[in-house]
Every structure is written in structure tokens, then in C-alpha cells.
Design an enzyme around this catalytic site. Structure first.
Site, PDB file in Angstrom:
ATOM      1  N   ASP A 215     -38.411 -33.457 -33.356  1.00 22.00           N
ATOM      2  CA  ASP A 215     -37.647 -33.650 -32.134  1.00 22.00           C
ATOM      3  C   ASP A 215     -36.170 -33.643 -32.514  1.00 22.00           C
ATOM      4  OD1 ASP A 215     -37.215 -34.281 -29.415  1.00 22.00           O
ATOM      5  OD2 ASP A 215     -36.965 -36.386 -29.924  1.00 22.00           O
TER       6      ASP A 215
ATOM      7  N   ILE B 191     -70.717 -39.655 -63.769  1.00 18.95           N
ATOM      8  CA  ILE B 191     -69.878 -39.997 -62.614  1.00 18.95           C
ATOM      9  C   ILE B 191     -68.626 -40.704 -63.114  1.00 18.95           C
ATOM     10  CG2 ILE B 191     -69.714 -41.350 -60.499  1.00 18.95           C
ATOM     11  CD1 ILE B 191     -72.750 -41.093 -60.272  1.00 18.95           C
TER      12      ILE B 191
ATOM     13  N   ASP C 232     -62.264 -45.553 -70.811  1.00 17.05           N
ATOM     14  CA  ASP C 232     -61.748 -44.647 -69.795  1.00 17.05           C
ATOM     15  C   ASP C 232     -60.943 -45.366 -68.717  1.00 17.05           C
ATOM     16  OD1 ASP C 232     -62.881 -42.611 -71.121  1.00 17.05           O
ATOM     17  OD2 ASP C 232     -64.609 -42.358 -69.801  1.00 17.05           O
TER      18      ASP C 232
ATOM     19  N   VAL D  31     -75.057 -41.892 -64.614  1.00 18.98           N
ATOM     20  CA  VAL D  31     -73.973 -42.871 -64.460  1.00 18.98           C
ATOM     21  C   VAL D  31     -72.782 -42.471 -65.320  1.00 18.98           C
ATOM     22  CG1 VAL D  31     -73.303 -45.271 -64.845  1.00 18.98           C
ATOM     23  CG2 VAL D  31     -75.533 -44.739 -63.860  1.00 18.98           C
TER      24      VAL D  31
END
Length: 944
Positions: A377, A333, A770, A330
Site C-alpha cells: 500500500d 530418522i 548429533d 530410529v
């Protein structure tokens, strides 16, 4: 009455065992009415849409019988209600009809989200409830932010565009009603007038000088003349002169017709089917995130297996080791990654919305950052779609240039080379030329808009610039010979008001046709014989103007056809949009190639290309016919070198895009017409025009330029590049922190040392600490030099070799510094104390904050990007620092986190040590700058 009475008697008859009573008259009336209504319902429901190729062959009477409609009174409300049950509303069923709950659940399909959910479940099973709650909360934030943004984007799109024109004039129950276009059903009788947008596919039954602009449908610039007569056979849709199609525009005249197709049964519906058949490719960001998710999954499970093996060898309980392994997985990650990616994309979308660009899907913004080819275009995208007269040549040799673009009437007409400004008839030759163009004209210019043919509007505006805008009112029109594609000219016969003079003809059209009707030419107001030499001179001038990409009109006047006086030539062009040239130049400097894909002729395309700086002397052009004749592999080999594709059809555009994609390009396609929609869907990024764009093109596109401003693409490219760099900055910070934490705990476990951080401290570092600093990196303002960088390769991933090295370097410094403090503070008996964990914990957090500071940019020093530029970052760092001090010094938090007070000297030591990760990162940036500069200096003499 007698007949009905006998009918009632017949209903009273003897059966085998029953006698049936005679019905009352009102009961019979009800029975008859019910039977009639049932038959009427069946008849109305049996009415089907009629394909244009079949409808064009029907006479008015056959059309009325087919749709069970009276052309003079229209449908009844009863008929409309029954037909709507079968055909539905006159609108398209789009992908936005997907249930809200399903859209929300779709957000969970991201592999990182699924991995986080799995980790949360495992945390619950191992009774790590704090981690489980934190991860689950992070997942909910991610999916909710993504859902809300995409939902708001769809709502913004719905407000910007409607899938059918909002209103129309329809004949019902004998009355002409102004109503919503979505209410139309097959068989409705619709009235059309100048300026109306066609609300459905309609077979015309009455027309009066009806011209329809079908450029959005067929790509043809010139309006199509319409008729109400049946056709012998149904050819190409563009040749069906008695049918008008949904979304096209009435330029002038009026008409009436029967609706033959609505909603998805219209020709728009056919384009929608083609569009949906094109599979939308995954964006580079989605591919990078998928790859990163898989890499992190493999890495996490590898760590779990390694630790369980080490613990088993050391004789530790397997369940305990599994708990540690899952916790570390965990921690490994970066749970903030999906959140920051989403927030970064959302902020990019919001910034672009302020620049009048609507993004329908979040990852599309980033995709523009690696876009290296933009196929555009011409009409309405690179150009303003406002025909403007730019040059005049009189029959007696005067040359003049015209300033000002569009239909505002602002600008002047100046003689060359003297630059003398001409007003009214100050120059007789120029005045007569402009007068003829204004009188032989059916256009009306009001409020900077033209009603009628754009080419005729350009002539009216030209007259306005010479104060001759009202000269048409001086004449009484007695006859008009309308323009046709066969004769290539139009003429009017007029007489001056209140003057007894003979009638005069004014003619305009193609040079070779107009000159054929002339016997003299104008020389300062005096007609002189038109000699072969004079004809040759005029022909040379016409060719010269045509070579510049101008549409050239010849004008003449005189008493009768065949004896006209040639007056001169007017050159008209659809000018480039403001800011397009600068945008093309800026994109070219950043290695983004702009290619023009148009249905126009080569000369016109080249003229616009040169004006906007699209091409140089080494220009390469390719026709649609050449594109069609080439194999896909051969086209892919050549297509990158071609700047202009002319005379292209929708099929050619798709083939060009696929060839570019096969050559490795990330292709953005801009367009505004129905004929562009399939190409918009095929491209990696489809960009539609918000104002002039058709509903189909907007639905097919990924982005919409609200103000039709091509230069906004430049801002989008800048945002795309900046967003990707912000994501890389965050990934560097998040992974370096996670790897350092993971390595710290892994090393202590393998070496059989006490854990440097307890469970709550790890939770603080990974979830709380974090979060704010990492998310603030995602909102770092876009680097001003981002546009100058070349497009990112589609093969590049977020985690490239250079970034991995920087991540490992930062993680190694954080790990080494924290281990040094931990080893310095640990007692001789190697038991963990509150001071030991507090010092290691605070050291790690301080490293974290300095690492975030260095991750604000991969290439620029802190002094270059500005210390105070990202205020959210400063607030997050300050908040994290205060939170850490509270954890150390607040008694309630000391008990939770098992910390104790540190001295000022301790804090100074930790600050000095932690700053090393920032100093080392800045030194590395300086070295990279020096090496890049030395390499550039070395390459410069070689290039010379």
C-alpha cells in the site's frame, strides 16, 4: 393512599375453598417493583444493534426510541448491565481464545513428531528403553519450544495492539464519564472531540464542524465532513455522512452520537468475517518438512522390511531382526531435525524482534526467503502519511522549493534558481502566498503531530519554516465558509487585530474554483488585472505540478468574494518514508519485485514510484477498473509486468494477489488500513504496520512492523533466506551421519559380520553426538550475501538433487573410512573386540565432527565464513570431543560403552583419516566456485 388501600382490599377475596389474606403495602410495592424490573430487563435485552444503512435514516427521536435512551442523560448502569449480557464486550473474539492445552497438543500434528512418537512406542515394545526415553525427550523438547515461542509471540502481539481504542467519553446517568471503550453497549451516548479514535459504530446526533479521517476504512485520503441530519436513503458506507465507524479518527471539530454497533456487530466485524473466510495457505517450509517426513518414513520402513527379509533368509530369529530393523529406523530418522528447525526459526524471530518486527507464526520468517513479489500500500507504508509542501509558484512567476518532511517544522524555503533562503516577508509574493495558506486553515500542529486535515497541516508547517507560524494569531476570524466536495474551496473572513481596516477574505482550494473568484493577481504586493494570458500561465504551472504527482492548492485574498487577488500555487505530497528507496533497490537487486497498490490517482502513484525507484522508463500501470474488468486468467498473465496499481479497492487488491499467486509468485502484502485486511489474509505473508496500522490489519497479518519501517522487510527477507540455508546445512549434516550409521550397520548385518558399533555407541552417536553440533549449525549467523541471492522457488524442497549428492558423498566417505578402520582392526576369526569397536566408534565420531565443520556453509570455504564466527559451534565441537575422550579413557564409561584406551598414534591416525571428509568438501566448494566464475565470464561477452 386511598387508591392503594382499595387495591389491597380487592386482593382479599373468597375462593372456592380458600380465603386469601390481604397483602401488606410493602409486599405490594415489592411485587410491583419486581414486575417492573422483569419488564425492564426484557426491554433492555430486546435492544439490538442497528445496521448503519438503517440508522442513517432515523431522526434523533426515532433513534432514542429504538435504543430506549435519553440523549441528554444517556443509559443507566442497569440498562448497560442487561445489554452487555446480550451483546458482550465491545471487542473482537480472536483466534487467541483457543485453550492453552489445545495449542500445546496442536504442536504434535507435525508428521515428523508423530513418526518419532511411533518409533518411541515401538522401542518400548521391543524393550529398547534408552532409545524410547531419548526419543520421547526429544519430542517433548520440540513441542515445548514451539508452543512457548508461539505463545510468547501472541502475548507480544497483545501488548503491541488492542482490538478497540482503550478509552472514550460516554454519557451515563446524566454524567460524562471517561471510561474504557470495551464497556460500550448499543444505545450508549458517546461524546467525540478532536483526536479521538471512534470506539464503535455511532449514529451522530450533534456535530460541530466534525471532520473524520476514514482513510483506514475506505482508503480515501481526505477527511469526511459529518452531519447529524437524517439521510433519505442508505447508499455506500462511505456516503453515510451521519454515521462514524469504529477505528476511524476525528480530525477536527466535535460531535455526539448513539452507539449502533459494537464488537463484531460493527463494520469492523464484517471485515473480520471476510478475513476469516480466507484460508491461510501453507508455507513453503511446512510443505518441505511434510515432504521430508514422508520420505524418511518410506525410507525407514523400507530398511526394516529389507533387513527382516535378509535375516529370515539367513535363518535368524524374526523378533531379533525386527528389533534391529526398528533400531535402524530410529537411527535413520534425524531426531534433531524438528528441534533444530524450531530453534533456527526462534532465533530468527528473536533477531527480527530486535529490529522491531513481530512475527506471529514461526514458519512465516522462512517464507519471506522465497517471496518474490511484495505488494505494498502507498499511504502510511511506502510514504510517511505526513503531507508536506514541496513546491511554491507565485502569481508573478517566483518558484521556490521546500526542504524538510513531516510536521516538525524543520526545513527551509529557497527561491529557484538562486537558492536564496526566504524568511517572513523577505520576498513579498512568497510571504503573502504562505500567509494565506496559514490563515485560511483549521489545523493545529503540536509536538510533530497535526490535529486537523493533513493538507492544512502541511500549510501550517510551511509557514513555520518561514517563521510565519504565528501569523494566524494576528487576525480575528469573523466568518468561515467550510470546504465541501461540491465547491472545492474554503474561505475565511478576518480582520487584523488592533487595526481599523476593512475585513479581508483568504481562500484556498482547487485552482479552477479559486481563479474563478479572482479579478486581479499579485505582482510584488501590487494587484494587477488578471488577464487571460496570466490565467493561462497559472493554469500551465498547475498542470505541471499536478503531473509530478503533487496535490495542488491555489490561494487568494481580497476584500470580497469575486474580487480576490490570486496569490499562487502550493504543491503538496505525502513523501516517501526514510530508507524506502534503499530497501526497494536492495530488494530489486535480489529479484524481489515491489509493486505499489494504492487507491490514489495515477499521477500521485507514479510520482512516488519514481521517487523511490520503483519503476523505470518502461513503467506499466493498471487501474482498479481495468483489474475488475479482466478475467482472472488474463490478469494472471499480465500482472507480473505491472509496477503500479492505482484507484484500487479492497476487492481489487485481493484479485491482484490471487492473480500473482496463480502466476507462481509468493506474495507478501503490506498495509495499514481496514481496507487492506482481507488482502493481508489472502497473501502468503501479510505484513501490517504497528503504529499507523488498524487493529483489524494487525490481526489479519502474519508479521507486524512495529516502527512502520518498510526497510525492515529487507532484513526479514535476509533472515528468511539465511534460515533456510541453515536448515539445509543441518539436514546435510544430520542425514549424512544417519545414512552412514545406517549403512554401516546394514552392511555388517548383510555380510554376516560382527556389529562395528554396540547399542550404547549407536545411542551416543545418534542422540548425544548429533545434538549439540547439529543445533549449533542452526544458529549459524545469517550469510551476509544471503540477500543478493534470488528467491528460492516455491517448488524447491530442502532435499534437492545437489544436496542429496553432497549428503551421499559425505556418507560414503564416512562409511568407507570407518569400514577401513574396522576391517583393519578386526581379528582373523572375525570376532568383535573392545579395541575393534573403540577404533571404529572413535573413527565414526571424528568423521562426524569434521563433517559438521564442512556443513557450516554449502558454498563458502571455512576461511570465508570465519572459523570463530559461530562460537556455539566451537563450544559444541569441543564439548563433543571431550565427551568422546571421556568415553574412551574414563574407566566407569569404558564399562558402559565397552571401550578401551587408545594410543596417541591411534588418535593421530583417526584424526588424519576423518579430516578427509572436510578436505573433500572444501575442494568441492572450490570446484563449484571455479565453474560458476567461468560460466559467468562466458555469459558476459554474450550479454555485451
Amino acid at each position: 393512599m386511598g387508591r392503594r388501600f382499595k387495591f389491597l382490599q380487592k386482593l382479599a377475596f373468597l375462593g372456592q375453598n380458600h380465603r386469601y389474606k390481604a397483602l401488606e403495602r410493602d409486599e405490594v410495592d415489592t411485587l410491583i417493583d419486581e414486575q417492573y424490573e422483569l419488564k425492564a430487563i426484557e426491554r433492555e435485552k430486546a435492544v439490538a444493534a442497528l445496521p448503519p444503512r438503517e440508522a442513517c435514516k432515523c431522526s434523533k427521536e426515532e433513534l432514542a426510541r429504538t435504543f430506549h435512551v435519553d440523549l441528554d442523560s444517556g443509559l443507566s448502569e442497569f440498562a448497560v448491565a442487561q445489554r452487555r449480557l446480550v451483546h458482550g464486550w465491545n471487542e473482537f473474539v480472536t483466534d487467541n481464545t483457543e485453550p492453552v492445552w489445545k495449542k500445546y497438543l496442536d504442536q504434535f500434528r507435525n508428521p515428523l513428531i508423530l513418526l518419532l512418537l511411533g518409533s518411541s512406542v515401538v522401542s518400548v515394545l521391543t524393550k529398547e528403553y534408552e532409545d524410547a526415553i531419548s526419543i520421547a525427550l526429544a519430542v517433548l523438547i520440540v513441542v515445548t519450544v514451539g508452543f512457548i515461542q508461539e505463545y510468547r509471540s501472541e502475548k507480544s502481539l497483545e501488548e503491541l495492539t488492542k482490538l478497540v481504542p482503550p478509552e472514550c467519553n460516554c454519557l451515563r446517568d446524566g454524567k460524562l464519564r471517561h471510561m474504557l471503550a470495551r464497556d460500550l453497549v448499543p444505545g450508549d451516548v458517546v461524546s467525540l472531540s478532536m483526536g479521538d479514535r471512534i470506539p464503535a459504530d455511532i449514529r451522530l446526533t450533534e456535530v460541530t464542524d466534525l471532520l473524520v479521517d476514514e482513510s483506514s476504512f475506505t482508503g480515501e485520503v481526505e477527511p469526511c465532513s459529518k452531519t447529524d441530519s437524517p439521510l433519505a436513503g442508505g447508499g455506500d458506507l462511505s456516503t453515510l455522512s451521519n454515521v462514524v465507524f469504529m477505528g476511524t479518527l476525528v480530525q477536527c471539530g466535535k460531535g455526539q452520537g448513539v452507539v449502533i454497533g459494537t464488537g463484531e456487530q460493527s463494520q469492523f466485524g464484517e471485515v473480520f468475517k471476510m478475513m476469516r473466510a480466507e484460508e491461510t495457505p501453507k508455507t513453503p517450509l511446512q510443505k518441505s518438512m511434510d515432504k521430508l517426513g514422508k520420505q524418511l518414513t518410506v525410507f525407514s520402513f523400507g530398511i526394516i522390511g529389507l533387513l527382516m527379509l535378509v535375516g529370515w533368509v539367513q535363518g535368524k530369529p524374526l523378533l531379533s531382526m525386527f528389533t534391529i530393523g526398528v533400531s535402524l529406523a530410529v537411527a535413520a530418522i534425524p531426531e534433531g531435525l524438528p528441534i533444530v528447525v524450531m530453534v533456527t526459526l526462534v532465533l530468527g524471530v528473536l533477531r527480527m524482534a530486535k529490529k522491531r518486527v513481530i512475527v506471529k507464526k514461526l514458519p512465516i520468517v522462512e517464507t519471506l526467503g522465497c517471496c518474490n513479489v511484495i505488494c505494498s500500500d502507498k499511504t502510511g507504508t511506502l510514504t510517511a502519511n505526513e503531507m508536506t509542501a514541496t513546491q511554491l509558484v507565485t502569481s508573478d512567476g517566483f518558484h521556490a522549493e521546500v526542504s524538510g518532511i513531516g510536521y516538525s517544522g524543520e526545513g527551509t524555503v529557497c527561491l529557484l534558481p538562486s537558492k536564496e533562503v526566504i524568511k517572513e516577508f523577505s520576498n513579498v509574493s512568497v510571504g503573502k502566498l504562505v500567509e494565506a495558506g496559514c490563515v485560511a486553515n483549521n489545523a493545529v500542529v503540536r509536538k510533530n503531530a497535526v490535529m486537523g486535515q493533513p493538507t492544512e497541516g502541511a500549510l501550517v508547517v510551511l509557514a513555520m519554516k518561514m517563521n510565519l507560524g504565528s501569523i494566524k494569531d494576528s487576525y480575528i476570524r469573523k466568518k468561515e465558509i467550510p470546504f465541501s466536495s461540491e465547491q472545492k474551496w474554503m474561505a475565511v473572513r478576518c480582520s487584523l487585530k488592533n487595526e481599523d481596516e476593512e475585513d479581508v477574505y483568504f481562500m484556498k482550494g482547487a485552482f479552477e474554483e479559486v481563479i474563478h473568484h479572482c479579478s486581479t493577481y499579485n505582482n510584488g504586493g501590487i494587484p494587477l488585472p488578471l488577464t487571460p494570458q496570466q490565467k493561462s500561465y497559472c493554469q500551465q504551472e498547475e498542470k505541471k505540478m499536478g503531473s509530478l504527482g503533487l496535490r495542488v492548492l491555489a490561494l487568494a485574498s481580497g476584500p470580497e468574494l469575486g474580487r480576490l487577488t490570486f496569490l499562487g500555487l502550493v504543491g503538496i505530497i505525502d513523501p516517501p518514508r526514510a530508507g524506502v528507496k534503499e530497501a526497494v533497490q536492495a530488494l530489486s537487486e535480489s529479484d524481489v519485485s515491489v509493486k505499489m497498490v494504492t487507491g490514489d490517482a495515477l499521477e500521485t502513484a507514479l510520482a512516488i514510484g519514481r521517487t523511490i525507484g520503483l519503476c523505470d522508463e518502461k513503467l506499466k500501470a493498471m487501474s482498479g477498473e481495468e483489474v475488475e474488468g479482466m478475467e482472472q486468467d488474463a490478469l494472471a498473465a499480465r500482472v507480473r509486468q505491472v509496477s503500479v496499481f492505482f484507484r484500487t479497492s479492497p476487492k481489487h487488491k485481493v484479485k491482484i494477489i490471487k492473480a500473482l499467486q496463480e502466476s507462481g509468485a509468493i506474495v507478501a502484502m503490506t498495509g495499514d488500513g481496514v481496507n487492506d485486511s482481507v488482502a493481508l489474509k489472502s497473501a502468503d505473508i501479510g505484513i501490517a504496520m504497528g503504529q499507523t496500522g488498524t487493529d483489524v490489519s494487525k490481526e489479519a497479518a502474519d508479521m507486524i512492523l512495529v516502527d512502520d519501517d518498510f526497510s525492515a522487510i529487507m532484513s526479514a527477507v535476509e533472515e528468511g533466506k539465511g534460515i533456510f540455508y541453515n536448515i539445509k546445512n543441518f539436514v546435510r549434516f544430520q542425514l549424512s551421519t544417519s545414512i552412514a550409521a545406517l549403512s554401516l550397520i546394514t552392511l555388517s548385518t548383510v555380510c554376516n559380520l560382527p556389529n562395528p558399533l554396540n547399542a550404547m555407541q549407536i545411542l551416543w552417536v545418534n542422540i548425544i553426538m548429533d545434538g549439540p553440533p547439529a543445533q549449533s549449525l542452526g544458529v549459524e549467523p545469517v550469510d551476509r550475501d544471503a540477500l543478493k541471492r534470488p528467491p528460492r522457488s516455491v517448488k524447491d524442497t530442502i532435499l534437492n538433487r545437489a544436496l542429496i549428492l553432497k549428503i551421499l558423498m559425505s556418507a560414503a566417505v564416512i562409511l568407507g573410512g570407518t569400514l577401513f578402520i574396522f576391517w583393519r582392526e578386526i581379528p582373523e576369526n572375525r570376532t568383535s573386540t573392545p579395541r575393534t569397536t573403540t577404533m571404529a566408534f572413535t573413527c565414526f565420531v571424528f568423521f562426524d565432527l569434521f563433517n559438521a565443520l564442512s556443513c557450516r556453509s554449502q558454498t563458502k570455504l571455512i576461511f570465508e565464513i570465519g572459523f570463530f564466527r559461530n562460537r556455539m559451534f566451537l563450544y559444541s565441537i569441543l564439548g563433543s570431543l571431550l565427551g568422546q575422550l571421556a568415553v574412551i579413557y574414563a574407566p566407569p564409561l569404558q564399562k558402559v560403552f565397552q571401550t578401551e584406551n587408545l594410543s596417541a598414534l591411534d588418535l593421530l591416525l583417526l584424526t588424519g583419516l576423518a579430516s578427509s571428509v572436510f578436505i573433500l568438501s572444501e575442494l568441492l566448494k572450490l570446484c563449484e566456485k571455479f565453474c560458476s566464475r567461468a560460466k559467468a565470464d562466458q555469459m558476459l561477452p554474450e550479454a555485451v
